[in-house]
Enzyme design. Structure first.
Site, short mmCIF file in Angstrom:
data_model
loop_
_atom_site.label_atom_id
_atom_site.label_comp_id
_atom_site.label_asym_id
_atom_site.label_seq_id
_atom_site.Cartn_x
_atom_site.Cartn_y
_atom_site.Cartn_z
N GLY A 33 5.12 -9.03 0.96
CA GLY A 33 6.35 -9.54 0.36
C GLY A 33 6.59 -11.03 0.54
N GLY A 43 -0.05 -9.43 -0.47
CA GLY A 43 -0.93 -9.49 -1.64
C GLY A 43 -0.69 -10.81 -2.36
N CYS A 82 3.33 -4.94 -30.37
CA CYS A 82 4.46 -4.59 -31.22
C CYS A 82 5.63 -4.20 -30.35
CB CYS A 82 4.06 -3.45 -32.15
SG CYS A 82 2.70 -3.93 -33.21
N GLU A 83 6.00 -5.11 -29.48
CA GLU A 83 7.15 -4.95 -28.59
C GLU A 83 7.78 -6.32 -28.51
OE1 GLU A 83 8.45 -2.40 -27.00
OE2 GLU A 83 6.93 -0.96 -27.61
C1 LIG Z 1 3.06 -4.05 -2.93
C2 LIG Z 1 2.96 -3.85 -1.48
C3 LIG Z 1 2.49 -4.87 -0.66
C4 LIG Z 1 2.16 -6.24 -1.17
O1 LIG Z 1 3.26 -6.90 -1.67
P1 LIG Z 1 3.15 -8.46 -2.02
O2 LIG Z 1 4.48 -8.77 -2.60
O3 LIG Z 1 2.04 -8.60 -3.00
O4 LIG Z 1 2.89 -9.17 -0.73
C5 LIG Z 1 2.34 -4.60 0.68
N1 LIG Z 1 2.65 -3.40 1.20
C6 LIG Z 1 3.10 -2.39 0.44
C7 LIG Z 1 3.41 -1.10 1.08
C8 LIG Z 1 3.28 -2.58 -0.92
O5 LIG Z 1 3.74 -1.58 -1.68
#
Ligand SMILES: *Cc1c(COP(=O)(O)O)cnc(C)c1O
Length: 420
Positions: free
Chosen positions: A234, A278, A345-346
């Site tokens: 996150g 991520g 088509c959206e």
């Molecule tokens: C999506 C997710 C992440 C990664 O989130 P990012 O915003 O890409 O850092 C990590 N842990 C869980 C459990 C997730 O669902």
């Protein structure tokens, strides 16, 4: 009103992107290997004080073997949430405690696969204890996901924790670890993930404090100890030119202080600390490169691209901002306003609405910034739109194909055709 959104550096030099777009079909996604690896190193350096920290890359952000193995070679593990992600991690050489399986509404075969790989299983619900025991048996080490509910503010992408479907309540956690302990589990982890694309460093320090305090309480009351404390992913990225990147060193320092104040005094064994980012790791180091096919003037001015929301759906899905560079025209005045569209088509198939850009003509090449995470990963085939090719920049001017473009044969291959 200041319509000019400002400028933003590209992750890969403009000339290299233009050169690549001249040699291979557009659209394509492209990622910079060095940018990705150095971001991972910065994150690891911010937690060097602890001596036992690991980033588990959230595979769902960029599920491409070349990227997962690049990160694995640089020391990351994998955070997987589905069977496909588990198999991909395994095929990239990641198993055992280098994999965390954080799923929800989990099918039995996914627990079985995670268990067979020796992955750390992170349970989403109290009822999953029995389900896991029946489908795969209880492993030595079990982690549980905490949803703090009203104790913690959420944000726009992930929503408020009390409205989020994930995790155990506080009371359920105590119950869950007690059941696990009584059924012979001896090694424990605690996980939470309460923010998405959060840019405030303090938020992550507060999350860590919450986890340290809770883990200490649970450990004392149940007489267990934690081997793994995982603060989730996150960490946000500066999508807009005015945004400030999260100061990772400040997050690391703040979590170190919190550890000393809120965990170390309890005298519990030292846990591994983990993050599962991520977006932070790959988001800024990838972009979607696409060509203008048509310019249309009706009630508004439209630039129609050869990419569509199947290649990058964040703008259509949550109104997300992705900065746009017009390659070779970055020094021209931004004195035109366009809705930048795809061909689905959206009517929400728009990369940008009312974006100030230099004057565009068919053939112009646009780069959509920050598409490295949750970009191609969210792709879909509605309207028969096929996935585009993806490239990794392995050295200056050097690109390797890491996913070929889908073909019509790929698309049709699962269909059963009537005999004429
Ligand atoms: C999506 C997710 C992440 C990664 O989130 P990012 O915003 O890409 O850092 C990590 N842990 C869980 C459990 C997730 O669902």
């Amino acid at each position: 009103m200041n319509l000019n959104p400002g400028t933003k550096p590209l992750p890969i030099p403009e000339e290299e992107l233009l050169d690549l777009a001249g040699r291979v079909p557009t659209p394509f996604h492209v990622y910079d290997a060095e940018g990705i690896a150095s971001c991972l190193r910065r994150l690891e350096a911010a937690f060097a004080w602890h001596g036992d920290f690991r980033e588990f890359f959230a595979v769902k952000a960029t599920p491409i073997p070349a990227i997962v193995s690049l990160l694995a070679k640089n020391g990351a593990g994998a955070d997987c949430s589905s069977l496909a992600e588990l198999v991909m991690a395994e095929r990239c050489g990641l198993t055992g405690d280098r994999v965390i399986f954080t799923s929800n509404d989990t099918p039995a075969e996914e627990f079985a696969k995670a268990r067979a790989m020796g992955a750390v299983i992170n349970l989403d619900d109290l009822s999953h204890i029995d389900f896991l025991e029946k489908s795969a048996g209880l492993p030595d080490l079990v982690c549980c996901r905490f949803n703090p509910g009203p104790l913690k503010q959420g944000n726009a992408i992930i929503g408020k924790p009390e409205e989020a479907k994930y995790g155990f309540t506080r009371d359920q956690l105590f119950e869950g670890y007690r059941i696990l302990r009584d059924r012979g589990v001896r090694r424990f982890g605690l996980h939470t993930m309460v923010a998405s694309n959060e840019l405030n460093p303090q938020y992550f320090i507060e999350t860590a404090t919450m986890v340290f305090t809770l883990a200490t309480e649970i450990a004392k009351i149940l007489g267990i100890s934690f081997e793994l404390l995982n603060f989730g992913g996150g960490i946000g990225i500066p999508y807009r030119p005015g945004d400030t990147a999260v100061d990772l060193e400040a997050v690391g320092r703040g979590i170190a202080e919190s550890y000393r104040a809120n965990y170390a005094p309890a005298g519990l064994p030292r846990p591994r600390l983990a993050l599962e980012c991520g977006r932070l790791i790959t988001g800024p180091y990838g972009c979607l490169v696409s060509r203008v096919l048509h310019i249309k003037h009706t009630y508004r001015d439209y630039a129609g691209m050869d990419a569509c929301m199947a290649n990058l759906m964040r703008p259509a899905l949550y109104g997300a901002y992705h900065h746009i560079s017009v390659l070779g025209k970055e020094d021209r005045p931004r004195d035109h306003i366009y809705d930048v569209t795809g061909s689905l088509c959206e009517n929400n198939d728009k990369f940008a609405i009312g974006r100030v850009l230099p004057e565009l003509v068919p053939g112009d090449i646009l780069a959509f910034h920050d598409a490295g995470a949750h970009g191609s990963a969210m792709g879909f085939q509605y309207n028969g739109k096929l996935r585009c090719a993806e490239y990794l920049r392995t050295a200056p001017g050097q690109f390797s194909l890491i996913r070929r473009a889908e073909t019509l044969d790929d698309y049709f291959s699962t269909l059963v055709w009537p005999t004429p």
